[in-house]
Design a protein around this motif. Structure first.
Motif, PDB file in Angstrom:
ATOM      1  N   LYS A 190     -29.409 -30.967  22.838  1.00 47.78           N
ATOM      2  CA  LYS A 190     -30.115 -30.788  21.565  1.00 47.78           C
ATOM      3  C   LYS A 190     -31.282 -31.770  21.461  1.00 47.78           C
ATOM      4  N   ARG A 191     -31.055 -32.998  21.926  1.00 43.57           N
ATOM      5  CA  ARG A 191     -32.123 -34.007  21.901  1.00 43.57           C
ATOM      6  C   ARG A 191     -33.281 -33.584  22.798  1.00 43.57           C
ATOM      7  N   LEU A 192     -32.949 -33.072  24.000  1.00 44.25           N
ATOM      8  CA  LEU A 192     -33.975 -32.616  24.934  1.00 44.25           C
ATOM      9  C   LEU A 192     -34.770 -31.454  24.350  1.00 44.25           C
TER      10      LEU A 192
ATOM     11  N   PRO B  83     -20.734 -34.737  23.742  1.00 42.10           N
ATOM     12  CA  PRO B  83     -21.905 -35.535  24.150  1.00 42.10           C
ATOM     13  C   PRO B  83     -22.932 -34.735  24.957  1.00 42.10           C
ATOM     14  N   GLU B  84     -22.474 -33.804  25.806  1.00 44.00           N
ATOM     15  CA  GLU B  84     -23.407 -33.018  26.614  1.00 44.00           C
ATOM     16  C   GLU B  84     -24.260 -32.112  25.725  1.00 44.00           C
TER      17      GLU B  84
ATOM     18  N   TYR C 240     -35.934 -38.456  23.424  1.00 44.93           N
ATOM     19  CA  TYR C 240     -35.403 -39.100  24.635  1.00 44.93           C
ATOM     20  C   TYR C 240     -33.890 -38.838  24.717  1.00 44.93           C
ATOM     21  N   ALA C 241     -33.418 -38.424  25.903  1.00 44.11           N
ATOM     22  CA  ALA C 241     -31.989 -38.244  26.142  1.00 44.11           C
ATOM     23  C   ALA C 241     -31.623 -39.071  27.349  1.00 44.11           C
ATOM     24  N   PRO C 242     -30.676 -40.005  27.184  1.00 41.31           N
ATOM     25  CA  PRO C 242     -30.305 -40.853  28.322  1.00 41.31           C
ATOM     26  C   PRO C 242     -29.712 -40.011  29.457  1.00 41.31           C
TER      27      PRO C 242
END
Length: 88
Positions: A74-76, A68-69, A81-83
């Motif tokens: 990768k999203r950032l 998950p980290e 948006y990364a929660p």
């Protein structure tokens, strides 16, 4: 006279067996004093780069377990948006 049985020549009283063939012995490289050189590992065979083979190897590699980290990073990186991480 084809009904007569012939014994092998080894049953003859004067039979002498042929000499056993010599086993092949490889020449061992030695230095000036006659000591054998240490065994050197063989150089790896030069491989021609095949992009299609490399692509197949990557495609058939099993997927890594979900992290998950890493997914968040990768999203950032993509600007998505990364929660935020919840502290436990």
């Amino acid at each position: 006279d084809s009904d007569r049985l012939y014994m092998h020549e080894s049953h003859h009283p004067d039979y002498v067996a042929p000499p056993v063939p010599q086993r092949y012995q490889r020449e061992v490289p030695t230095d000036e004093e006659g000591n054998p050189f240490p065994a050197m590992p063989r150089q790896p065979r030069p491989r021609v780069y095949d992009p299609e083979k490399e692509r197949l190897k990557r495609a058939l590699r099993p997927p890594l377990p979900y992290n998950p980290e890493k997914e968040r990073l990768k999203r950032l990186l993509r600007g998505q948006y990364a929660p935020p991480i919840e502290e436990q």
